[in-house]
Design an enzyme around this catalytic site. Structure first.
Site, PDB file in Angstrom:
ATOM      1  N   GLU A 411       7.193  -0.850  -1.959  1.00 45.07           N
ATOM      2  CA  GLU A 411       5.907  -0.183  -3.068  1.00 45.07           C
ATOM      3  C   GLU A 411       6.815  -0.708  -4.302  1.00 45.07           C
ATOM      4  O   GLU A 411       6.320   0.760  -5.166  1.00 45.07           O
ATOM      5  CB  GLU A 411       6.339   1.246  -2.136  1.00 45.07           C
ATOM      6  N   GLU A 491       6.007  -1.949   8.305  1.00 46.27           N
ATOM      7  CA  GLU A 491       5.863  -1.024   8.814  1.00 46.27           C
ATOM      8  C   GLU A 491       5.095  -0.707   9.516  1.00 46.27           C
ATOM      9  O   GLU A 491       3.740  -0.849   9.181  1.00 46.27           O
ATOM     10  CB  GLU A 491       5.997   0.612   7.798  1.00 46.27           C
TER      11      GLU A 491
HETATM   12  C1  IPT Z   1       5.829   3.798   3.127  1.00 41.83           C
HETATM   13  C2  IPT Z   1       6.638   3.800   2.843  1.00 41.83           C
HETATM   14  O1  IPT Z   1       7.498   2.088   2.257  1.00 41.83           O
HETATM   15  C3  IPT Z   1       8.325   4.407   3.016  1.00 41.83           C
HETATM   16  O2  IPT Z   1       9.446   4.511   2.081  1.00 41.83           O
HETATM   17  C4  IPT Z   1       7.343   5.861   3.481  1.00 41.83           C
HETATM   18  O3  IPT Z   1       7.870   6.763   2.566  1.00 41.83           O
HETATM   19  C5  IPT Z   1       6.405   5.511   4.640  1.00 41.83           C
HETATM   20  O4  IPT Z   1       5.053   4.909   3.609  1.00 41.83           O
HETATM   21  C6  IPT Z   1       5.863   6.619   4.738  1.00 41.83           C
HETATM   22  O5  IPT Z   1       7.377   8.120   6.022  1.00 41.83           O
HETATM   23  S1  IPT Z   1       4.569   3.327   2.061  1.00 41.83           S
HETATM   24  C7  IPT Z   1       3.388   4.830   2.530  1.00 41.83           C
HETATM   25  C8  IPT Z   1       2.055   4.444   1.238  1.00 41.83           C
HETATM   26  C9  IPT Z   1       2.432   3.637   4.223  1.00 41.83           C
END
Ligand code: IPT
Length: 967
Positions: A411, A491
């Site tokens: 990010e 993710e």
């Molecule tokens: C994403 C982040 O990479 C992770 O660190 C965490 O914050 C997650 O979201 C949420 O819990 S970034 C998001 C803009 C999808």
């Protein structure tokens, strides 16, 4: 006095980055209790800190490694994306809590310093956020990059006795601009500090290249070092000087599934270094990720380092615990979100077997609030700092076979620095592909990668038919290149609160397309900090702005590492063996990437209505290579003449491994054998006759309230119900992230949380039957349900049929276009508080929901009511059980209460109401609240991700369900 903390440079005076390794050269741990004083500004206690004469006897002491905010000084702060300081790079506010540390130490008598002519090196494995270091009054230098090591040569400064080491640590530094990960801000000297003897003729740095050629099973080993040495690997008969390639005709490759490490040594004149060599080759070919010539699928998790008391100062046992839990839950890969972990963790990954995406300590997420104006990767001022972090990660971790991908960071938007970083890594280590998710051109990444796509979007990506990212023109060179890349889902399945849902849905897609090399659940563990009385704190428990609130509680483990139901679901969804029963055969699909199924035993057993039928055995599954399917005849299992006969087939570990005992279940399936039809007679049609007098409302042993028509006594049980219940205590995912998916906001807007009930006509069509008409709906609205409860005496039991017909306007006026769907279609009963236990036949033993039920199996289960509650840190709906055939409640001195579904019910049982649960008041109300529901909507993962798929919602239509109650 020098003040480095606002300097954008990465550090001064440090030694070159190098590999982390274990050697027989003397090493002195400086961990322990140090003197400590916290000050309000970056100047700390002032210029006297390094002075050996300074009297620090009045200072506090603190343990090292640790975070001072978890040791009674100041407080931890949690922000998600926001910087807790103005965006004014590289400067920081005057209020900048600063910890001054001092340690007096002596060298051991046999320390080689001096007489052996070697060097002495002082190493910090991690200091958050910036450390300036002096030894015996001499400034050594400073360093930033919290989750990376730095070293100083202290040969000239160190003395045999009475050394004074001083460290000044600013909470905020220029480095903090590069460390805006979604986690607690935890300053301090939080990883080991040690003094290393670097003998004359020792080796400071070396690079192991151990490749594997799948075409002939050979390996090639090359160790290069900064000083001459001998490489010996006894098991391979290898003994070659550094710089000479050893061809090994036959090696066993390293993989996460079979982490074959060849132990060896690298011997130089002055020291012997331990080698743990894993032969493996990583490449991208034909748009796929291949390891050792074959595709791999990461069944991964994003792991932050977290401990509820120690923060990111993890001990080795905790690291091992994480790895054991991962392996036991079929996880085979870790993304080290979002920084390099303690080096010991990677040594353990080599040994236990986990694929690692090693991610650099770079995140500049907070620039989102500046419209990405001034984003460090795009600003030359930061180039050195960004490259420094990259070098320190790659140099430190380059010799680990477990590390298969370098991730440039998280990010951080885009910028020229990523081009520099890419070039540097490709030159230094061409053996591993690179990952970076946030630059829509994907120019510096060997993977196309996203976070939190919907199932539909993921499917399109699998087919290489995705829309180009915003700002990238279709058919442009970037678009064409990206479409040819493998896809890594860095993710997904945001595990916040109750959830995630759809794990099995995602996995089915991930396993269907060659383009996918795997996925990483967000995230491994809830970052809750230990609070008073066994509670856990989140950001919102600390009075501070900006505040990331509860968003740090989004893991598969609770903060104390108790597995959540989400982890059980993940384990089932990603099981590496698929077992299905088709046409009288058992099909066993090997979903491992590299091993056959020889390490597993296949057992089967039969249960009738959840009771062992006394027969079972093992299946002889023929040899079955990776991604192959073997078939064996269905075992000869008898089908009982009555009840449900189920066969369970499990794949279990045949022998103990390092991470689980023999018999540990890796995969399972269940199939119902034969079918026994339901014999219950259909209900007579509801009469529309005239209402009778409201007295004497009895059906056998059942007594009803004449005014409400509700059941108030059944035999010896005094109870009340049912009440039509369309509500549940919203989960984090119900709360979602905005208009698109904030279901709970819609529910509350239309009043699903405040239904009022009216009893209408009560009919007595015959002396066995009672029909209660009513209507339930919220104030201010026309919407609701017209209800009919039809009670009937049957064979000494009480049969209930509930019909609920929607009425009124179900559109949400807030978002006009939406039809609000209720979270639940249920019936709530209030029972005596003396009930303590539930036994049931259905899915269990853990909680299950429409989109999170793969881990549950059909069986007979018995649990105390108190054990049916899942302790989500933030109270919310939990403990549901889908497809319950029957349940029985028991309590001392109370008649057992039995409920039979027709055929199934969802049930929850708790000592508090949903409303109390929602309010976080988990106090014994003196009653047991039992829900006997037609269904509940799924859990999803909308707290960060797509809206809950339509098919997992409760439609607004007529619902009818039935049950039989008996006491
Ligand atoms: C994403 C982040 O990479 C992770 O660190 C965490 O914050 C997650 O979201 C949420 O819990 S970034 C998001 C803009 C999808």
């Amino acid at each position: 006095m020098v003040d480095f903390h606002e300097d954008p440079g990465p550090g001064t005076g440090r030694r070159a980055a190098r590999a982390d390794f274990l050697s027989d050269a003397p090493r002195l741990s400086l961990n322990g209790r140090w003197r400590f004083r916290l000050s309000a500004t970056a100047q700390g206690t002032g210029p006297g800190l390094p002075d050996p004469e300074l009297d620090d006897s009045g200072w506090d002491t603190i343990r090292v490694p640790s975070h001072w905010v978890l040791e009674g000084h100041d407080r931890p702060l949690y922000t998600n994306t926001a910087y807790p300081f103005p965006i004014d790079p590289p400067r920081l506010p005057d209020d900048n809590p600063t910890g001054d540390y001092r340690l007096r130490f002596d060298l051991p008598d046999d320390w080689p310093q001096g007489w052996a002519g070697g060097r002495t090196v002082l190493r910090f494995q991690g200091v958050d956020s910036c450390g300036t270091v002096w030894l015996n009054g001499t400034l050594l230098g400073h360093s930033k990059g919290s989750r990376l090591p730095f070293e100083f040569d202290v040969t000239e400064a160190v003395r045999p006795r009475g050394n004074l080491l001083a460290v000044r640590v600013q909470r905020w530094s220029s480095g903090s601009y590069l460390e805006d990960q979604d986690m607690w801000w935890l300053p301090g000297v939080f990883r080991d500090v040690e003094l290393l003897s670097r003998p004359a003729g020792g080796i400071d740095d070396f690079t192991v290249s151990a490749s594997y050629d799948a075409s002939d099973g050979s390996g090639a080993l090359l160790v290069t070092a900064d000083a001459p040495g001998l490489v010996e690997v006894p098991a391979l008969g290898v003994a070659v000087p550094t710089g000479d390639r050893a061809a090994v005709p036959h090696v066993q490759p390293w993989s996460a599934e079979r982490p074959r490490l060849y132990r060896g040594t690298l011997t130089a004149a002055g020291e012997t270094i331990e080698l743990a060599i894993g032969f493996r080759s990583v490449e991208i070919a034909g748009g796929r990720l291949l390891v050792n010539g074959a595709p791999v699928l990461f069944r991964g998790v994003n792991r932050h380092e977290h401990h509820p008391e120690r923060g990111r100062a993890l001990d080795r046992d905790t690291m091992i615990r994480d790895i054991e839990l991962m392996k036991r839950h079929n996880v085979n890969a870790v993304r080290t979100a979002h920084y390099p972990p303690h080096p010991e963790f990677l040594r353990l990954c080599d040994e236990y077997g986990l694929w690692v995406v090693d991610e650099c300590d770079i995140e500049t997420h907070g620039f989102i609030y500046a419209g990405w104006e001034g984003n460090p990767p795009a600003e030359p001022m930061w180039r050195e700092a960004l490259l420094d972090r990259t070098r320190r990660m790659v140099e430190r971790d380059k010799n680990h076979p477990s590390v298969v991908i370098w991730s440039l960071g998280n990010e951080s938007g885009s910028g020229a620095a990523f081009g520099d970083i890419e070039r540097w890594i490709r030159e230094r280590d061409p053996s591993r592909p690179l990952h970076y998710e946030r630059d829509p051109s994907y120019r510096h990444s060997d993977f196309y990668s996203l976070m939190y796509p919907s199932l539909d979007d993921l499917e399109r990506i699998g087919q290489r038919k995705e829309e180009p990212p915003e700002g990238v023109a279709a058919e442009s060179p970037d678009d064409v290149r990206r479409r040819g890349l493998p896809f890594l889902l860095c993710e997904y399945a945001h595990a916040m609160g109750n959830g995630p849902g759809s794990l099995a849905d995602y996995q089915a897609i991930l396993e269907s397309y060659e383009r996918f090399c795997g996925a990483f659940v967000w995230e491994w563990i809830d970052h809750g900090l230990a609070g008073p009385g066994g509670t856990f704190l989140h950001g919102g428990d600390i009075d501070y702005e900006p505040n990331g609130g509860r968003y740090c509680l989004d893991g598969l483990l609770f903060p104390d590492r108790t597995p959540s139901p989400g982890l059980a679901e993940l384990r089932k969804a990603i099981e590496p063996v698929g077992i299905t029963v088709e046409a009288g055969e058992v099909a066993v699909t090997n979903k491992y990437d590299t091993v056959d199924l020889g390490h597993l035993e296949f057992r089967w057993r039969v249960e009738v209505d959840g009771i062992p039928a006394g027969h079972g055995g093992t299946l002889a599954v023929p040899p079955c290579g990776p991604r192959e399917t073997a078939r064996v005849p269905m075992p000869e299992a008898e089908v009982a003449s009555e009840g449900e006969t189920w066969i369970t087939i499990e794949a279990v570990l045949a022998t103990a491994t390092r991470w689980a005992p023999a018999g540990h279940v890796i995969a399972f399936t269940q199939t119902r054998l034969g079918t026994t039809p339901h014999h219950r007679p259909p209900l007579p049609a509801t009469s529309t006759g005239r209402p009778r007098a409201l007295d004497g409302l009895r059906l056998g042993e059942a007594v009803f309230d004449a005014r409400t028509g509700r059941l108030v006594r059944l035999g010896g049980v005094e109870l009340t119900g049912p009440v039509l219940d369309v509500w549940r205590a919203p989960t984090e995912n119900d709360r979602g992230q905005g208009p698109r998916n904030a279901l709970a906001a819609d529910w509350e807007a239309v009043g699903l949380d405040r239904f009022l009930h009216r009893t209408g006509d009560v009919e007595r069509p015959d002396d066995r039957t009672l029909v209660v008409h009513g209507r339930s709906g919220p104030a201010t609205r026309t919407l609701g349900f017209r209800t009919t409860y039809t009670w009937q005496r049957r064979d000494g039991a009480l049969h209930l049929r509930i019909d609920a017909e929607p009425v009124g306007d179900w559109h949400d006026t807030a978002y006009g276009h939406l039809t609000v769907s209720p979270p639940r279609m249920g019936a709530r009963f209030s029972l005596p508080g003396g009930y303590t236990d539930v036994e049931w036949f259905g899915l269990g033993p853990g909680e299950s929901y429409a989109d999170s039920r793969a881990a549950a199996r059909v069986g007979r289960f018995a649990l105390p009511i108190d054990a049916l509650q899942t302790p989500y840190v933030v109270p919310q709906e939990n403990g549901n059980h889908v497809e319950t055939r029957w349940l029985e409640l028991r309590g001392p001195g109370l008649p057992a209460l039995r409920v039979d579904g027709e055929p199934h019910l969802d049930f929850t049982a708790r000592r508090w109401t949903s409303e109390a649960l929602q309010a976080g008041q988990l106090l014994d109300s003196g009653r047991v609240w039992l829900n006997l529901d037609h269904g509940q909507q799924g859990v999803g993962s909308a707290s960060c991700g797509p809206a809950l798929p339509e098919r997992y919602r409760v439609p607004v239509r007529r619902h009818s369900w039935s049950m039989t109650l008996s006491a």
